[in-house]
Design a protein around this motif. Sequence first.
Motif, short mmCIF file in Angstrom:
data_model
loop_
_atom_site.label_atom_id
_atom_site.label_comp_id
_atom_site.label_asym_id
_atom_site.label_seq_id
_atom_site.Cartn_x
_atom_site.Cartn_y
_atom_site.Cartn_z
N THR A 1 53.15 10.17 3.00
CA THR A 1 51.99 11.38 2.44
C THR A 1 53.10 12.60 2.59
O THR A 1 53.72 12.32 3.82
N ILE A 2 52.88 13.38 1.59
CA ILE A 2 53.88 14.42 1.81
C ILE A 2 53.09 15.61 2.55
O ILE A 2 51.93 15.62 2.38
N LEU A 3 53.53 16.02 3.66
CA LEU A 3 52.95 16.95 4.55
C LEU A 3 53.07 18.37 4.54
O LEU A 3 52.66 19.16 4.79
N ASP A 4 54.68 18.35 3.69
CA ASP A 4 55.20 19.86 3.24
C ASP A 4 55.86 20.17 2.23
O ASP A 4 56.65 19.18 2.14
N ALA A 5 55.43 21.33 1.34
CA ALA A 5 56.55 20.81 0.30
C ALA A 5 56.95 22.62 0.01
O ALA A 5 56.25 23.23 0.13
N ARG A 6 58.40 22.78 -0.49
CA ARG A 6 59.21 23.88 -0.93
C ARG A 6 60.27 23.99 -2.23
O ARG A 6 60.80 22.52 -1.80
N ILE A 7 59.77 24.85 -2.22
CA ILE A 7 60.20 24.24 -4.03
C ILE A 7 60.80 26.24 -4.36
O ILE A 7 60.06 27.14 -4.78
N VAL A 8 62.41 25.67 -4.93
CA VAL A 8 62.91 27.97 -4.59
C VAL A 8 64.00 27.50 -6.04
O VAL A 8 64.86 26.76 -5.90
N PRO A 9 63.18 28.50 -7.16
CA PRO A 9 63.38 27.85 -8.24
C PRO A 9 64.60 29.23 -8.85
O PRO A 9 64.87 29.75 -8.06
N PRO A 10 65.62 29.00 -9.39
CA PRO A 10 66.51 30.46 -9.76
C PRO A 10 66.08 31.16 -10.38
O PRO A 10 66.68 32.03 -9.71
N THR A 11 64.80 31.53 -11.80
CA THR A 11 64.57 32.55 -11.05
C THR A 11 64.35 33.43 -10.16
O THR A 11 64.32 34.49 -9.88
N SER A 12 63.63 32.50 -9.38
CA SER A 12 62.86 33.54 -8.14
C SER A 12 64.57 33.85 -7.41
O SER A 12 63.78 35.23 -6.85
N GLN A 13 65.14 33.35 -7.30
CA GLN A 13 66.05 33.50 -6.88
C GLN A 13 66.77 35.00 -7.26
O GLN A 13 67.61 35.69 -6.58
N ASN A 14 67.66 34.86 -8.59
CA ASN A 14 67.96 35.65 -9.56
C ASN A 14 66.75 37.99 -9.54
O ASN A 14 67.59 38.16 -9.99
N GLN A 15 66.00 37.37 -9.34
CA GLN A 15 64.90 38.73 -9.25
C GLN A 15 65.91 40.06 -8.94
O GLN A 15 66.01 40.90 -9.49
N PRO A 16 66.56 39.84 -7.81
CA PRO A 16 66.78 40.68 -7.15
C PRO A 16 68.45 40.87 -7.79
O PRO A 16 68.35 42.47 -7.81
N ALA A 17 68.77 40.44 -8.01
CA ALA A 17 70.56 40.41 -9.10
C ALA A 17 70.21 40.73 -10.20
O ALA A 17 70.45 41.46 -10.61
N ILE A 18 69.18 40.69 -11.08
CA ILE A 18 68.36 41.34 -11.98
C ILE A 18 67.87 43.24 -11.69
O ILE A 18 69.06 43.71 -12.51
N GLU A 19 67.69 43.12 -11.04
CA GLU A 19 66.84 44.24 -10.56
C GLU A 19 67.86 45.55 -10.43
O GLU A 19 68.64 46.41 -10.38
N HIS A 20 69.53 44.60 -9.30
CA HIS A 20 70.66 44.88 -9.20
C HIS A 20 71.10 45.59 -10.32
O HIS A 20 72.03 46.79 -10.64
N ASP A 21 71.04 44.72 -11.46
CA ASP A 21 71.96 45.06 -12.74
C ASP A 21 71.21 45.97 -13.49
O ASP A 21 72.18 46.60 -14.12
N LEU A 22 69.94 45.66 -13.35
CA LEU A 22 69.24 47.16 -14.25
C LEU A 22 69.51 48.45 -12.98
O LEU A 22 69.70 49.72 -14.11
N PHE A 23 69.37 48.26 -11.90
CA PHE A 23 69.92 49.65 -11.19
C PHE A 23 71.47 50.27 -11.65
O PHE A 23 71.64 51.58 -12.53
#
Lengths: 434, 157
Positions: free
Chosen positions: A369-391
Amino acid sequence: MTHRSPASRTLKVDAIARVEGEGAMFVEIRDGEVHDVQLRIYEPPRFFEAFLRGRRFTEPPDITARICGICPVAYQMSACNAIEAACGVTIDGQLLELRRLLYCGEWIESHALHIYLLHAPDFLGYDNAIDLAADHAAIVERGLQLKKVGNEILELVGGRAIHPVNVRVGGFYRVPTRRELAPLRERLLWALDAARQTVSWVAGFDFPDFTHALELVALHDADGYAVLGGRLVSTRGLDIAAEEFDAHIAEEHVAHSTALHAHLLERGEYLVGPLARFALNAEQLAPDARDSASAAGLTADERNPFRSIVVRAVEIVHACAEALRIIDAYAPPEHPAEAVEPRAGVGCGWTEAPRGTLWHRYELAADGTILDARIVPPTSQNQPAIEHDLFHFVEANATLDDDALRHRCEQVIRNYDPCISCATHFLDMRVERT
Amino acid sequence: MNAVVVIGVGNRYREDDGVGPAVLDALSAAMVSSSARLVELDGEPARVVDAWTGAELAIVVDAQRSDRVPAGTVCRLEVGVDDGVLGASPSGAGGSHALGIGAAAALGHAVGRMPARLVVFAVEGATFGHGEALSEPVRRAVADVSASIRDEIGGTG
């Protein structure tokens, strides 16, 4: 809506076009200086991690594939890696090669979609791929056919192109015969040539003069251009195993996004995806891909995010060459899957999705039985980098008029091929009742 | 390659958005798959174009939400090979989720891959939340659309 005054202005795009999913952009300039930039992700959170709790350890490949219609294989493979790690099983040999073949199909399909239908119109002055096709039908047709070759691999190995059904923890439900794979060979030979032409085509685009100094992060595997695993390395010395992810990378909720932002602890924003993979692993590309990259003038020092489209094209060449290599050497495994028995414990796994590193973590009970799960996708990781580039892009190009600057800012976002729907599944939700 | 393809567009897990796949199920039960290829898709334009390439007749079933007609209302549109854009502009604002059959038809037209005849059945939905159940008006429309498609196929070749 766009407002302009001599020194202060606000650029807003309420629904960014040609991205996967739904997001908005906000840029505020005050007294001539960039005051705030936001990639606003407003799709409702999807709570996939919560869905997984209480389910069987065999179910994540099918459940998490539903996170995305473009990169379902990435979710299936990362889920399998993590669960197999929790259960103490390692997949190798032809089963691993079949997984790699399936992943090649996804890279071809996803990259061709982004290059031809979403990103290229930016560089050629078209609003969309349909207008581009009206003037350059043969080029767009080449992109559609490339994408189709990727789909055909997914259908043959995965059972269907969208949300494949043939993947299971431990391997597959059914493996193809050599005869079944044979027709793919001719298609891939055509695709390899089309991919080379794609590199030449996009390398000739006019790229804005813009570079960033972000830390680039990708998987590295001593055995080849990393896709299905390895250690997470960076241009600044990061070198960690999947189990160490939490000790080095933190996620946080920001008010303007339903996707969590990720940061390297005490170092800040970082970038995952094609540019990072190329910077860290270029020497491991297939010879055809290395030749294409060289002809396109790409080096491991490439730091212009607008040229990510060239790297994606090079990765299509690599995926085609890899798929051909796997098919030529294929011998059906004796069993379609290794036996995987549940046990209590925690397992972490990651792979290189088309858009970057995708990390999964599962905690299992002894009965699976799965007691806990976590998923960290690439777009979530890249959001600060995207905002950095935008700035920094806005800072360097504040003299552009509103329309030109807004268009360029959208392009900055599209450089990352963000998959917004993938990113919006964070779990933190507070309910206060009185 | 069958001369006739029926494309059901939608998501089975989003209530009335699943009307396209539900019609495919009904057609499959009626053994229509022997005379037409049945394809379930999410509506991504390139996949739709691939599915109807080379077909004499392509029939697309999709949900619509106009809020102008009662739920379950069926709209039939026929698009010829030389007709241009169907429905909303593909260049409109929004991400990939905003693209639909209109974008697929425009793309197919631009690259010369339209079927000889394209018939679209759009069924007005009532609910698009989470779940597999169709609303009652849309569930009733499934039978009507299936019957209409059998008539369309019967009139070919």
